[in-house]
Design a protein around this motif. Structure first.
Motif, short mmCIF file in Angstrom:
data_model
loop_
_atom_site.label_atom_id
_atom_site.label_comp_id
_atom_site.label_asym_id
_atom_site.label_seq_id
_atom_site.Cartn_x
_atom_site.Cartn_y
_atom_site.Cartn_z
N ALA A 50 0.85 -1.19 0.00
CA ALA A 50 0.00 0.00 0.00
C ALA A 50 0.89 1.24 0.00
O ALA A 50 2.09 1.16 0.25
N CYS A 52 -7.76 3.10 2.88
CA CYS A 52 -7.76 1.66 3.11
C CYS A 52 -9.17 1.21 3.45
O CYS A 52 -10.08 2.03 3.58
N ASP A 53 -9.37 -0.13 3.63
CA ASP A 53 -10.73 -0.67 3.78
C ASP A 53 -11.17 -0.82 5.23
O ASP A 53 -12.28 -0.45 5.58
N GLU A 108 -10.12 -0.63 9.53
CA GLU A 108 -9.20 -0.13 10.55
C GLU A 108 -8.45 -1.30 11.18
O GLU A 108 -9.03 -2.34 11.48
N GLU A 113 -5.97 -3.05 9.66
CA GLU A 113 -5.30 -3.87 8.65
C GLU A 113 -3.83 -3.47 8.58
O GLU A 113 -3.47 -2.33 8.86
N CYS A 129 -3.73 0.59 8.87
CA CYS A 129 -4.91 1.35 8.47
C CYS A 129 -5.46 2.05 9.71
O CYS A 129 -5.83 1.42 10.70
N GLU A 130 -5.50 3.39 9.68
CA GLU A 130 -5.98 4.18 10.82
C GLU A 130 -7.07 5.13 10.35
O GLU A 130 -7.20 5.42 9.17
N LYS A 131 -7.82 5.66 11.36
CA LYS A 131 -8.87 6.63 11.09
C LYS A 131 -8.28 8.03 11.19
O LYS A 131 -7.49 8.33 12.09
N LEU A 174 -10.60 6.33 6.62
CA LEU A 174 -9.51 5.38 6.83
C LEU A 174 -8.39 5.62 5.82
O LEU A 174 -8.65 5.82 4.63
N TYR A 175 -7.13 5.60 6.32
CA TYR A 175 -5.99 5.80 5.44
C TYR A 175 -4.80 5.01 5.97
O TYR A 175 -4.78 4.59 7.14
N TRP A 176 -3.80 4.77 5.12
CA TRP A 176 -2.59 4.02 5.52
C TRP A 176 -1.62 4.97 6.20
O TRP A 176 -1.33 6.04 5.69
#
Length: 139
Positions: free
Chosen positions: A103, A109-110, A112, A114, A126-128, A134-136
């Motif tokens: 990534a 991302c899909d 939280e 991951e 993967c965070e909020k 959600l983003y990497w």
């Protein structure tokens, strides 16, 4: 009538210049510059009429001198070292690293929590974000 004279005047001047150029004096025309010709001068090389050439091989005989000794030669080694038996190699199953998703940092991302890695192999999670998307991100 005036328009015809205006047209014929430049034509007459052009024809007059052509006639003067064609009937000019011979010294007025440029003469070609003479180009010096380069002729190679023969070089004289003296060669003897009867040259004798002979090839003689160099002597290849080798003379060796042996010094006389009264000692007998040492006895040959009769014992050979024992042959060591090497153990057979055992097959070791390679350990497989878990395959991570690749990534890009900051991309969406899909789910939280991951995990993935970036193209350089660094871990990503993967965070909020503050806005709830959600983003990497790096852990």
């Amino acid at each position: 009538m005036m328009a015809r004279k205006v047209v014929w005047a430049p034509v007459a001047v052009g024809v007059g210049l052509l006639v003067l150029g064609a009937c000019g004096k011979p010294h007025a025309s440029p003469t070609p510059v003479p180009v010096p010709s380069i002729t190679p001068s023969p070089t004289k090389v003296s060669v003897p009429a009867n040259a004798s050439i002979s090839v003689r091989p160099a002597p290849t005989t080798v003379t060796t001198t042996v010094a006389a000794t009264t000692e007998p030669p040492p006895p040959p080694q009769a014992q050979q070292p024992p042959v060591q038996v090497q153990p057979e190699p055992t097959w070791v199953e390679p350990t497989h690293q878990p395959v991570h998703e690749v990534a890009l940092l900051g991309f969406p991302c899909d789910a939280e929590g991951e995990t993935a890695v970036d193209p350089a192999g660094r871990p990503l999670v993967c965070e909020k974000s503050r806005r709830g998307k959600l983003y990497w991100a790096r852990p």
